[in-house]
Design a protein around this motif. Structure first.
Motif, PDB file in Angstrom:
ATOM      1  N   UNK B 200       0.831  -1.215   0.000  1.00 27.27           N
ATOM      2  CA  UNK B 200       0.000   0.000   0.000  1.00 27.27           C
ATOM      3  C   UNK B 200       0.863   1.262   0.000  1.00 27.27           C
ATOM      4  N   UNK B 203       2.102   1.962  -3.456  1.00 27.17           N
ATOM      5  CA  UNK B 203       1.068   2.565  -4.299  1.00 27.17           C
ATOM      6  C   UNK B 203       0.991   4.070  -4.042  1.00 27.17           C
ATOM      7  N   UNK B 204       1.048   4.442  -2.757  1.00 26.43           N
ATOM      8  CA  UNK B 204       1.016   5.864  -2.405  1.00 26.43           C
ATOM      9  C   UNK B 204       2.207   6.604  -2.998  1.00 26.43           C
ATOM     10  N   UNK B 205       3.386   5.980  -2.904  1.00 29.44           N
ATOM     11  CA  UNK B 205       4.589   6.624  -3.451  1.00 29.44           C
ATOM     12  C   UNK B 205       4.401   6.906  -4.945  1.00 29.44           C
ATOM     13  N   UNK B 207       1.502   7.157  -6.780  1.00 27.97           N
ATOM     14  CA  UNK B 207       0.491   8.160  -7.146  1.00 27.97           C
ATOM     15  C   UNK B 207       0.922   9.551  -6.706  1.00 27.97           C
ATOM     16  N   UNK B 208       1.582   9.646  -5.546  1.00 30.37           N
ATOM     17  CA  UNK B 208       2.042  10.967  -5.095  1.00 30.37           C
ATOM     18  C   UNK B 208       3.111  11.500  -6.045  1.00 30.37           C
ATOM     19  N   UNK B 210       3.390  10.754  -9.159  1.00 28.42           N
ATOM     20  CA  UNK B 210       2.717  11.137 -10.405  1.00 28.42           C
ATOM     21  C   UNK B 210       2.047  12.506 -10.277  1.00 28.42           C
ATOM     22  N   UNK B 211       1.540  12.811  -9.083  1.00 23.85           N
ATOM     23  CA  UNK B 211       0.928  14.122  -8.868  1.00 23.85           C
ATOM     24  C   UNK B 211       1.958  15.226  -9.081  1.00 23.85           C
ATOM     25  N   UNK B 232      -0.304  -1.459  -8.636  1.00 19.08           N
ATOM     26  CA  UNK B 232      -1.615  -0.994  -8.182  1.00 19.08           C
ATOM     27  C   UNK B 232      -1.708   0.525  -8.260  1.00 19.08           C
ATOM     28  N   UNK B 233      -0.638   1.199  -7.864  1.00 19.35           N
ATOM     29  CA  UNK B 233      -0.619   2.662  -7.925  1.00 19.35           C
ATOM     30  C   UNK B 233      -0.810   3.152  -9.347  1.00 19.35           C
ATOM     31  N   UNK B 235      -2.250   1.580 -11.735  1.00 22.40           N
ATOM     32  CA  UNK B 235      -3.603   1.271 -12.181  1.00 22.40           C
ATOM     33  C   UNK B 235      -4.589   2.277 -11.589  1.00 22.40           C
ATOM     34  N   UNK B 236      -4.388   2.638 -10.318  1.00 21.71           N
ATOM     35  CA  UNK B 236      -5.217   3.679  -9.695  1.00 21.71           C
ATOM     36  C   UNK B 236      -5.137   4.968 -10.489  1.00 21.71           C
ATOM     37  N   UNK B 237      -3.938   5.261 -10.959  1.00 21.94           N
ATOM     38  CA  UNK B 237      -3.718   6.524 -11.658  1.00 21.94           C
ATOM     39  C   UNK B 237      -4.093   6.434 -13.133  1.00 21.94           C
TER      40      UNK B 237
END
Lengths: 326, 319, 253
Positions: B200, B203-205, B207-208, B210-211, B232-233, B235-237
């Motif tokens: 988890x 995944x945060x690393x 998406x963050x 990517x932001x 997963x990250x 895919x979320x993004x």
């Protein structure tokens, strides 16, 4: 009323959260205050939020549940194994019926640990810290035993697509599930007799017993609720990662407790709110993301998160003291 | 009355423990036994290593006694080493879970006259083991950098996700990757983030990052949990396939993810070869034959279209 | 006035300790009976039996002349017998109305009520009526009672027992921890309760208080009733004498 008291403290801790968001937005206006960032933030906090809603109930009864992360793993392991055996070994292509059975299995597996925790705490009268520390280890062991030590990594792709990554009206389904759990949890805690008894038992179990509340039965139900939510969280985690991630979730229990306490719920019981817990869960989540986005060096991140957590609780405590001394 | 009941419960608990330990079977002794202590239970990497070692041991007329700890944790591995030392096997093959903390119990084993062969990981103190067999991790990292450069056309920002600071093998992969990346002047290293072995967090690393860097071109993940989480990250993004993901190791999950397009390339070790040469070195030591102090089996880059390499190097969950 | 609740010859041992040795006791409707005795005389034990917390080894409990069995505090409450405990047994984090209705919450009507939703408005209104009736004044109905003064907390505990008692209220040292003004207020509440026709049993060590509020005094010594007085006719010396055994057994039962 209880709700009013906790609302006051919630406002202050909410200010901390808002302040953090403002600071990160100012530092990196192009990256932090974006829909993308908000969406991924919410999706990634969903599992922990579901665990923390359950944890709020337990802590309000002056109890604790250290087993949530392991129960989550156990439930997702049972669920994954059940789905695979239904689909003849590999459930990747399985349909909604298999995924639905998987959900039921996860919920039942989680609730079963909750019942066990509750019985040991109330009937055998072993302190919750010890009972749930025991099941923290035992549930992880049981999950490893069930999976023969290896992660199960075949999960229905349909379930991953819908729950793990799907949207409804533009809102990720993971977030919707967490939102529904949170709203139901808040409703249960503040408006129903179940919630009232939860507060009363945390406030003074002897008083509750003497007015005829079945404290034993209620505590078993509360621990079952946490287990049930851990089961749901396990299913959500399965949908997100497509595997049981046996090496992870070791600090979920502490993260959930930290979120609940940050949100103004007292470890001594009797006081707390779901709204506070929501904010308490998002403060560390926002910090972690914010530090990565603003480019804080990796080694500094845990130090900074720790500092802000302690500072936020200190701030909250001093506000509360000031109010009580008035 | 009450006391007898408590006694009965205690007896029941005790017998349950006894039954459980009897099922597990204690450490085995004897000159023809090789104790195999991997880093943790159940990881396909260690299972494949065990398969290789088992086959080699059988070929040479030895039996392999696997004693895995529940987690990758020196406090869990230490009692296993002590128990194994007491049972006096012919040799110990171990993946030390800490380069320093595992030094003391292994020195104890060495003092008891048991030759020690390090597989996968190694102690800092080079005087304890007779031989170390491990993948050339910096070189593997370098392979990752080359593969990623090829995938992204040698330009764009790149993120490294490592497990924890202090895990020598994965840290070496990250270092080797960063080193090799310097050869591609148009690729920018965004630095190393640690996911604490939680999918988890990885995944945060992602998406963050990517932001902050929507133009992120590629990710190098140093182990299983970081690769899973990164996939997963992405895919979320909604950036699966767009941002190239290179993972380390070739466990079934990673292979499946690569086939599904979540991962573009894998850097695979050859755990079966590590296990087999570990056994060979241990047997050499037992039979007084010359022993190689350091062995560095090769790693390979696998992509989804490369079926032959894939079949050969994918890790197993069962022998 | 008729005898409302009566204990006849109750016996109870705790291991070697003979706590009740044939203790008898009675209270009428609409009277305040003070139960006094030295420490260890068996006052609290007797009250625990009459409020259903414990059961006697032998002896009878009669309500309106009918023998009854009080198997639990809930049994006693069903019969209209309530107790104010020495430690109050309130939930300090809950507000006054929530405490008053604890275990007897009013639910909403219809489906929402069936789901367990509480009607906080109705409870608060009824609580206010109850507090007004007993002269308990609270500035706020929404503060947790843990932040109220000791007297107010005590009044709420008394109000809770009284609100649900249809026959008898037991009060174990209800004024022990209170200041002078607060004590007067609680005693006032006790008199009002009596005036509604409920039997009040007061356990107290404070003799002037006993004589000022009680109609009748029963004295326990060594697990047995040793004397009965009409409060109007008794002096503090009489009471102390009976408690310590200096006086002969008066009108012993």
């Amino acid at each position: 009323m209880v709700a009013k008291l906790s609302k006051i403290t919630t406002v202050w801790i909410a200010l901390v959260l808002v302040l953090l968001c403002v600071v990160f937005s100012v530092i990196n206006p192009a990256a932090f205050p974006t829909a993308f960032n908000l969406k991924t933030l919410l999706v990634e906090a969903a599992v922990l939020l579901v665990l923390s809603v359950g944890m709020t109930f337990v802590i309000i009864t002056a109890g604790i549940d250290l087993s949530v992360g392991s129960v989550l793993l156990f439930a997702s392991m049972c669920s994954a194994l059940a789905m695979n055996s239904m689909a003849g070994g590999d459930s990747t292509a399985a349909g909604a019926d298999v995924a639905f059975v998987g959900l039921l299995v996860a919920l039942v597996a989680g609730a079963a640990w909750g019942v066990l925790n509750g019985l040991l705490i109330t009937v055998a009268k072993v302190p919750p810290l010890i009972v749930t520390l025991g099941s923290f280890g035992a549930a992880l062991g049981a999950a490893q035993l069930a999976g023969d030590g290896t992660d199960v990594d075949t999960v229905p792709e349909g379930m991953r697509e819908w729950l793990g990554f799907g949207n409804t009206l533009g809102i990720p389904n993971m977030v919707l599930v967490a939102l529904i759990v949170t709203l139901l949890g808040g409703w249960l805690l503040t408006t129903t007799r179940f919630g009232r008894y939860t507060f009363a038992i945390g406030s003074n179990p002897e008083a509750a017993r003497r007015v005829g509340i079945s404290v034993t039965r209620h505590l078993i139900m509360v621990y079952t609720l946490v287990g049930l939510l851990a089961g749901l969280a396990g299913y959500m985690s399965l949908a997100q990662f497509g595997a049981t991630t046996l090496s992870g979730h070791t600090t979920d229990n502490l993260n959930a407790i930290a979120g609940v306490v940050l949100g103004g719920t007292s470890l001594f019981g009797g006081v707390g709110s779901i709204a506070g817990t929501v904010i308490g869960v998002f403060i560390p989540a926002v910090l972690t993301r914010g530090f990565i986005i603003t480019g804080v060096q990796a080694y500094w991140q845990p130090i900074a998160v720790g500092l802000v957590l302690v500072a936020a609780v200190w701030f909250d405590q001093s506000r509360r003291r000031a109010r009580n001394n008035r | 009355m009450r006391r007898t009941r408590v006694a009965a419960v205690l007896v029941a608990l005790l017998s349950a423990v006894l039954v459980l330990t009897a099922c597990q079977g204690g450490a085995k002794g004897g000159d023809h036994t090789l104790s195999f202590i991997p880093g943790t239970k159940g990881e396909p990497f260690y299972i494949s290593m065990q398969c290789g070692a088992q086959a080699k041991a059988a070929e040479l007329g030895y039996t392999l006694d696997p004693q895995p700890p529940d987690k990758f944790d020196p406090s869990l591995q230490t009692p296993i080493v002590s128990a194994v030392t007491a049972a006096k096997p012919g040799a110990i093959l171990i993946a030390p879970t800490s380069p320093v903390a595992m030094g003391a119990p292994l020195k104890e084993a060495k003092r008891a006259g048991i030759p020690i062969v390090e597989v996968d990981t190694a102690l800092k103190d080079r005087s304890v083991a007779v031989s170390s067999v491990s993948s050339d991790n910096p070189k593997g990292g370098g392979l990752g950098a080359d593969a990623l450069a090829k995938l992204v056309g040698e330009k764009g920002p790149v993120l490294i996700i490592d497990t924890t600071a202090g895990t020598s093998t994965t840290n070496a992969r990250a270092r080797g990757f960063a080193e090799q990346l310097k050869k591609y002047p148009e690729m920018k290293n965004l630095g190393t983030q640690y996911n604490e072995n939680e999918a988890s967090k990885a995944a945060t690393i992602v998406t963050a990052t990517l932001a902050a860097h929507p133009d992120l071109a590629g990710i190098f993940a140093t182990n299983l949990s970081s690769t899973e989480g990164a996939a997963t990250g992405l895919r979320n993004a909604g950036k699966t396939g767009q941002v190239k993901l290179i993972g380390f190791d070739a466990s079934p999950k990673q292979v499946a993810d690569m086939k599904a397009g979540a991962i573009q390339a894998l850097i695979a070790q050859d755990p079966a070869a590590i296990g087999a040469s570990g056994v060979q070195q241990a047997v050499n030591a037992l039979q007084g034959k010359p022993v190689e102090r350091t062995l560095l089996p090769d790693m390979v880059t696998i992509t989804a279209d490369d079926q032959a390499t894939l079949a050969k190097y994918a890790y197993k969950t069962k022998c | 006035m008729s005898v409302l609740l009566e204990a006849r010859e109750l016996v109870k041992h705790y291991g070697a300790v003979h706590a009740l040795r044939g203790a008898s006791f009675s209270v009428d409707a609409g009277e305040v009976v003070a139960l006094i005795g030295d420490n260890g005389a068996g006052k609290s034990t007797l009250v625990r039996h009459l409020s259903g917390v414990e059961q006697p080894e032998s002896g009878q409990i009669l309500l309106n002349g009918e023998p009854i069995t009080l198997g639990s505090p809930t049994d006693a409450r069903v019969q209209g017998i309530e107790t104010v405990y020495q430690d109050l047994a309130i939930a300090p984090e809950l507000d006054p109305a929530a405490n008053l209705f604890l275990g007897r919450e009013i639910r909403r009507k219809g489906l929402l009520g069936a789901l367990g939703m509480l009607d906080n408005g109705a409870m608060r209104e009824k609580a206010k009526v109850e507090f007004d009736r007993l002269g308990v004044s609270l500035q706020s109905m929404s503060t947790p009672i843990g932040s109220l003064s000791g007297g107010q907390r005590q009044s709420i505990a008394v109000a809770r027992a009284v609100a649900w008692a249809s026959k008898v209220v037991f009060m174990d040292e209800p004024t022990a921890a209170l200041g002078v003004v607060q004590r007067e207020r609680v005693l006032d509440v006790i008199k009002r309760v009596r005036d509604t026709g409920i039997g009040v049993v007061l356990i107290s060590h404070n003799m002037p208080e006993v004589l000022s509020v009680a109609d009748r005094v029963e004295v326990l010594r060594l697990g047995r009733r040793v004397a009965e007085f009409r409060a109007a006719d008794a002096t503090i010396e009489d009471l102390v004498g009976a408690m310590t055994g200096a006086l002969g057994d008066g009108e012993a039962a």
